[in-house]
Design a protein around this motif. Structure first.
Motif, PDB file in Angstrom:
ATOM      1  N   ALA A  14      30.685  43.436  43.088  1.00  0.00           N
ATOM      2  CA  ALA A  14      30.362  44.636  43.863  1.00  0.00           C
ATOM      3  C   ALA A  14      30.487  44.349  45.362  1.00  0.00           C
ATOM      4  N   LYS A  15      30.041  43.174  45.790  1.00  0.00           N
ATOM      5  CA  LYS A  15      30.165  42.786  47.197  1.00  0.00           C
ATOM      6  C   LYS A  15      31.629  42.663  47.600  1.00  0.00           C
ATOM      7  N   ILE A  16      32.432  42.115  46.716  1.00  0.00           N
ATOM      8  CA  ILE A  16      33.870  41.972  46.985  1.00  0.00           C
ATOM      9  C   ILE A  16      34.510  43.343  47.155  1.00  0.00           C
ATOM     10  N   GLU A  17      34.181  44.275  46.286  1.00  0.00           N
ATOM     11  CA  GLU A  17      34.733  45.626  46.382  1.00  0.00           C
ATOM     12  C   GLU A  17      34.323  46.288  47.692  1.00  0.00           C
ATOM     13  N   LYS A  18      33.071  46.089  48.081  1.00  0.00           N
ATOM     14  CA  LYS A  18      32.583  46.660  49.334  1.00  0.00           C
ATOM     15  C   LYS A  18      33.372  46.085  50.515  1.00  0.00           C
ATOM     16  N   LYS A  19      33.592  44.800  50.506  1.00  0.00           N
ATOM     17  CA  LYS A  19      34.350  44.156  51.590  1.00  0.00           C
ATOM     18  C   LYS A  19      35.797  44.629  51.606  1.00  0.00           C
ATOM     19  N   LYS A  20      36.376  44.843  50.426  1.00  0.00           N
ATOM     20  CA  LYS A  20      37.752  45.350  50.353  1.00  0.00           C
ATOM     21  C   LYS A  20      37.850  46.711  51.025  1.00  0.00           C
ATOM     22  N   LYS A  32      39.981  47.700  54.296  1.00  0.00           N
ATOM     23  CA  LYS A  32      40.906  48.836  54.271  1.00  0.00           C
ATOM     24  C   LYS A  32      40.636  49.763  55.449  1.00  0.00           C
ATOM     25  N   SER A  33      39.380  50.048  55.708  1.00  0.00           N
ATOM     26  CA  SER A  33      38.999  50.906  56.827  1.00  0.00           C
ATOM     27  C   SER A  33      39.396  50.274  58.157  1.00  0.00           C
ATOM     28  N   LEU A  34      39.167  48.984  58.298  1.00  0.00           N
ATOM     29  CA  LEU A  34      39.534  48.289  59.533  1.00  0.00           C
ATOM     30  C   LEU A  34      41.045  48.284  59.747  1.00  0.00           C
ATOM     31  N   LYS A  35      41.809  48.120  58.673  1.00  0.00           N
ATOM     32  CA  LYS A  35      43.266  48.151  58.789  1.00  0.00           C
ATOM     33  C   LYS A  35      43.746  49.531  59.222  1.00  0.00           C
TER      34      LYS A  35
END
Length: 66
Positions: free
Chosen positions: A16-22, A26-29
């Protein structure tokens, strides 16, 4: 058996943490791409203004660069 459930819970939490970071990445990109686009537009406008103020054509500018 209790250990197996505990590991599954920990794995689920990390996934779940990995998905949140992804999603954050994505937002930062997307933000980066938007800023790069605005910068490119600004740089292009600056170049056009310079050419206009100095009565230069695109060919003249390119010949000076090359």
């Amino acid at each position: 058996m209790a250990r197996k459930a505990n590991y599954e819970e920990k794995i689920s939490t990390i996934e779940a943490k990995i998905e949140k970071k992804k999603e954050e990445i994505k937002s930062l990109k997307e933000q980066l791409a938007a800023l790069q686009s605005k910068k490119a537009q600004n740089d292009y406008q600056e170049l056009l203004d310079y050419m206009k103020n100095n009565n230069l054509s695109a060919g003249e500018v390119l010949s000076k660069i090359r």
